[in-house]
Design a protein around this motif. Structure first.
Motif, PDB file in Angstrom:
ATOM      1  N   MET A   1      95.248 -70.509  51.468  1.00 18.02           N
ATOM      2  CA  MET A   1      94.622 -71.549  52.235  1.00 18.02           C
ATOM      3  C   MET A   1      95.016 -71.430  53.715  1.00 18.02           C
ATOM      4  O   MET A   1      94.182 -71.649  54.591  1.00 18.02           O
ATOM      5  CB  MET A   1      95.022 -72.915  51.684  1.00 18.02           C
ATOM      6  CG  MET A   1      94.212 -74.021  52.297  1.00 18.02           C
ATOM      7  SD  MET A   1      94.588 -75.690  51.744  1.00 18.02           S
ATOM      8  CE  MET A   1      94.670 -75.560  49.997  1.00 18.02           C
ATOM      9  N   LEU A   2      96.246 -71.065  53.968  1.00 18.41           N
ATOM     10  CA  LEU A   2      96.700 -70.967  55.356  1.00 18.41           C
ATOM     11  C   LEU A   2      95.997 -69.852  56.121  1.00 18.41           C
ATOM     12  O   LEU A   2      95.772 -69.974  57.329  1.00 18.41           O
ATOM     13  CB  LEU A   2      98.207 -70.772  55.408  1.00 18.41           C
ATOM     14  CG  LEU A   2      99.032 -71.987  54.964  1.00 18.41           C
ATOM     15  CD1 LEU A   2     100.513 -71.645  54.959  1.00 18.41           C
ATOM     16  CD2 LEU A   2      98.764 -73.176  55.839  1.00 18.41           C
ATOM     17  N   VAL A   3      95.636 -68.782  55.423  1.00 16.30           N
ATOM     18  CA  VAL A   3      94.914 -67.689  56.092  1.00 16.30           C
ATOM     19  C   VAL A   3      93.563 -68.205  56.594  1.00 16.30           C
ATOM     20  O   VAL A   3      93.172 -67.953  57.732  1.00 16.30           O
ATOM     21  CB  VAL A   3      94.742 -66.475  55.153  1.00 16.30           C
ATOM     22  CG1 VAL A   3      93.893 -65.393  55.802  1.00 16.30           C
ATOM     23  CG2 VAL A   3      96.100 -65.904  54.761  1.00 16.30           C
ATOM     24  N   GLY A   4      92.868 -68.957  55.763  1.00 22.26           N
ATOM     25  CA  GLY A   4      91.594 -69.533  56.166  1.00 22.26           C
ATOM     26  C   GLY A   4      91.751 -70.539  57.295  1.00 22.26           C
ATOM     27  O   GLY A   4      90.931 -70.591  58.220  1.00 22.26           O
ATOM     28  N   ASP A   5      92.796 -71.366  57.234  1.00 24.04           N
ATOM     29  CA  ASP A   5      93.045 -72.329  58.309  1.00 24.04           C
ATOM     30  C   ASP A   5      93.301 -71.620  59.630  1.00 24.04           C
ATOM     31  O   ASP A   5      92.772 -72.018  60.670  1.00 24.04           O
ATOM     32  CB  ASP A   5      94.238 -73.219  57.966  1.00 24.04           C
ATOM     33  CG  ASP A   5      93.921 -74.251  56.905  1.00 24.04           C
ATOM     34  OD1 ASP A   5      92.728 -74.476  56.610  1.00 24.04           O
ATOM     35  OD2 ASP A   5      94.873 -74.845  56.373  1.00 24.04           O
ATOM     36  N   LEU A   6      94.106 -70.578  59.599  1.00 23.52           N
ATOM     37  CA  LEU A   6      94.401 -69.861  60.833  1.00 23.52           C
ATOM     38  C   LEU A   6      93.153 -69.162  61.369  1.00 23.52           C
ATOM     39  O   LEU A   6      92.919 -69.134  62.575  1.00 23.52           O
ATOM     40  CB  LEU A   6      95.534 -68.854  60.633  1.00 23.52           C
ATOM     41  CG  LEU A   6      95.961 -68.110  61.888  1.00 23.52           C
ATOM     42  CD1 LEU A   6      96.354 -69.068  63.012  1.00 23.52           C
ATOM     43  CD2 LEU A   6      97.108 -67.166  61.581  1.00 23.52           C
ATOM     44  N   GLN A   7      92.327 -68.641  60.488  1.00 22.44           N
ATOM     45  CA  GLN A   7      91.085 -68.026  60.942  1.00 22.44           C
ATOM     46  C   GLN A   7      90.244 -69.049  61.706  1.00 22.44           C
ATOM     47  O   GLN A   7      89.675 -68.747  62.750  1.00 22.44           O
ATOM     48  CB  GLN A   7      90.277 -67.476  59.772  1.00 22.44           C
ATOM     49  CG  GLN A   7      88.996 -66.805  60.232  1.00 22.44           C
ATOM     50  CD  GLN A   7      88.045 -66.505  59.108  1.00 22.44           C
ATOM     51  OE1 GLN A   7      87.925 -67.289  58.160  1.00 22.44           O
ATOM     52  NE2 GLN A   7      87.379 -65.367  59.205  1.00 22.44           N
ATOM     53  N   ARG A   8      90.203 -70.264  61.221  1.00 30.99           N
ATOM     54  CA  ARG A   8      89.436 -71.301  61.895  1.00 30.99           C
ATOM     55  C   ARG A   8      90.050 -71.670  63.241  1.00 30.99           C
ATOM     56  O   ARG A   8      89.324 -71.926  64.202  1.00 30.99           O
ATOM     57  CB  ARG A   8      89.295 -72.510  60.984  1.00 30.99           C
ATOM     58  CG  ARG A   8      88.287 -72.228  59.875  1.00 30.99           C
ATOM     59  CD  ARG A   8      88.450 -73.153  58.676  1.00 30.99           C
ATOM     60  NE  ARG A   8      87.447 -72.875  57.656  1.00 30.99           N
ATOM     61  CZ  ARG A   8      87.506 -71.879  56.772  1.00 30.99           C
ATOM     62  NH1 ARG A   8      88.528 -71.030  56.779  1.00 30.99           N
ATOM     63  NH2 ARG A   8      86.557 -71.703  55.885  1.00 30.99           N
ATOM     64  N   VAL A   9      91.373 -71.688  63.330  1.00 26.62           N
ATOM     65  CA  VAL A   9      92.036 -71.934  64.614  1.00 26.62           C
ATOM     66  C   VAL A   9      91.621 -70.865  65.625  1.00 26.62           C
ATOM     67  O   VAL A   9      91.410 -71.154  66.804  1.00 26.62           O
ATOM     68  CB  VAL A   9      93.577 -71.960  64.444  1.00 26.62           C
ATOM     69  CG1 VAL A   9      94.292 -71.920  65.781  1.00 26.62           C
ATOM     70  CG2 VAL A   9      94.003 -73.188  63.652  1.00 26.62           C
ATOM     71  N   ILE A  10      91.468 -69.636  65.147  1.00 30.87           N
ATOM     72  CA  ILE A  10      91.092 -68.522  66.019  1.00 30.87           C
ATOM     73  C   ILE A  10      89.598 -68.535  66.332  1.00 30.87           C
ATOM     74  O   ILE A  10      89.190 -68.348  67.480  1.00 30.87           O
ATOM     75  CB  ILE A  10      91.495 -67.175  65.375  1.00 30.87           C
ATOM     76  CG1 ILE A  10      93.024 -67.085  65.263  1.00 30.87           C
ATOM     77  CG2 ILE A  10      90.925 -65.997  66.140  1.00 30.87           C
ATOM     78  CD1 ILE A  10      93.511 -65.947  64.371  1.00 30.87           C
ATOM     79  N   GLU A  11      88.758 -68.760  65.333  1.00 32.14           N
ATOM     80  CA  GLU A  11      87.311 -68.595  65.484  1.00 32.14           C
ATOM     81  C   GLU A  11      86.576 -69.833  65.995  1.00 32.14           C
ATOM     82  O   GLU A  11      85.590 -69.698  66.721  1.00 32.14           O
ATOM     83  CB  GLU A  11      86.686 -68.172  64.144  1.00 32.14           C
ATOM     84  CG  GLU A  11      87.145 -66.822  63.650  1.00 32.14           C
ATOM     85  CD  GLU A  11      86.739 -65.677  64.560  1.00 32.14           C
ATOM     86  OE1 GLU A  11      85.671 -65.747  65.193  1.00 32.14           O
ATOM     87  OE2 GLU A  11      87.502 -64.705  64.645  1.00 32.14           O
ATOM     88  N   TYR A  12      86.994 -71.016  65.628  1.00 31.71           N
ATOM     89  CA  TYR A  12      86.229 -72.216  65.972  1.00 31.71           C
ATOM     90  C   TYR A  12      86.061 -72.440  67.468  1.00 31.71           C
ATOM     91  O   TYR A  12      84.992 -72.890  67.887  1.00 31.71           O
ATOM     92  CB  TYR A  12      86.815 -73.441  65.289  1.00 31.71           C
ATOM     93  CG  TYR A  12      86.344 -73.657  63.863  1.00 31.71           C
ATOM     94  CD1 TYR A  12      85.603 -72.693  63.180  1.00 31.71           C
ATOM     95  CD2 TYR A  12      86.640 -74.825  63.190  1.00 31.71           C
ATOM     96  CE1 TYR A  12      85.189 -72.892  61.874  1.00 31.71           C
ATOM     97  CE2 TYR A  12      86.217 -75.040  61.884  1.00 31.71           C
ATOM     98  CZ  TYR A  12      85.486 -74.078  61.235  1.00 31.71           C
ATOM     99  OH  TYR A  12      85.070 -74.284  59.953  1.00 31.71           O
ATOM    100  N   PRO A  13      87.049 -72.141  68.311  1.00 32.95           N
ATOM    101  CA  PRO A  13      86.803 -72.308  69.745  1.00 32.95           C
ATOM    102  C   PRO A  13      85.648 -71.435  70.252  1.00 32.95           C
ATOM    103  O   PRO A  13      84.862 -71.872  71.091  1.00 32.95           O
ATOM    104  CB  PRO A  13      88.131 -71.895  70.385  1.00 32.95           C
ATOM    105  CG  PRO A  13      89.140 -72.180  69.346  1.00 32.95           C
ATOM    106  CD  PRO A  13      88.462 -71.837  68.047  1.00 32.95           C
ATOM    107  N   ARG A  14      85.522 -70.242  69.722  1.00 33.01           N
ATOM    108  CA  ARG A  14      84.421 -69.358  70.118  1.00 33.01           C
ATOM    109  C   ARG A  14      83.066 -69.922  69.705  1.00 33.01           C
ATOM    110  O   ARG A  14      82.047 -69.648  70.326  1.00 33.01           O
ATOM    111  CB  ARG A  14      84.587 -67.978  69.486  1.00 33.01           C
ATOM    112  CG  ARG A  14      85.738 -67.206  70.038  1.00 33.01           C
ATOM    113  CD  ARG A  14      85.775 -65.832  69.437  1.00 33.01           C
ATOM    114  NE  ARG A  14      87.163 -65.523  69.091  1.00 33.01           N
ATOM    115  CZ  ARG A  14      87.559 -64.448  68.487  1.00 33.01           C
ATOM    116  NH1 ARG A  14      86.686 -63.547  68.116  1.00 33.01           N
ATOM    117  NH2 ARG A  14      88.822 -64.241  68.231  1.00 33.01           N
ATOM    118  N   LEU A  15      83.070 -70.700  68.612  1.00 34.57           N
ATOM    119  CA  LEU A  15      81.828 -71.279  68.107  1.00 34.57           C
ATOM    120  C   LEU A  15      81.557 -72.666  68.689  1.00 34.57           C
ATOM    121  O   LEU A  15      80.536 -73.282  68.373  1.00 34.57           O
ATOM    122  CB  LEU A  15      81.904 -71.366  66.573  1.00 34.57           C
ATOM    123  CG  LEU A  15      82.075 -70.034  65.841  1.00 34.57           C
ATOM    124  CD1 LEU A  15      82.330 -70.260  64.360  1.00 34.57           C
ATOM    125  CD2 LEU A  15      80.856 -69.154  66.051  1.00 34.57           C
ATOM    126  N   GLY A  16      82.496 -73.183  69.487  1.00 24.05           N
ATOM    127  CA  GLY A  16      82.318 -74.479  70.118  1.00 24.05           C
ATOM    128  C   GLY A  16      82.735 -75.664  69.266  1.00 24.05           C
ATOM    129  O   GLY A  16      82.408 -76.799  69.578  1.00 24.05           O
TER     130      GLY A  16
END
Length: 46
Positions: A1-16
């Motif tokens: 679950m933490l891998v997915g959470d960290l991916q979102r921390v990294i990717e979500y700013p790029r997606l706005g």
């Protein structure tokens, strides 16, 4: 679950969806290592 959470921390700013956050290099290296080891069940689909 933490891998997915960290991916979102990294990717979500790029997606706005969030503001950018600093991800230390050692955390990013661990994240990439876990992905290589197959911990991909909670990742955003490409």
């Amino acid at each position: 679950m933490l891998v997915g959470d960290l991916q979102r921390v990294i990717e979500y700013p790029r997606l706005g969806f969030a503001i950018g956050q600093d991800v230390p290099e050692d955390v990013r290296a661990a994240y990439e290592s876990l992905i290589r080891d197959g911990f991909t069940g909670r990742l955003i689909a490409p």
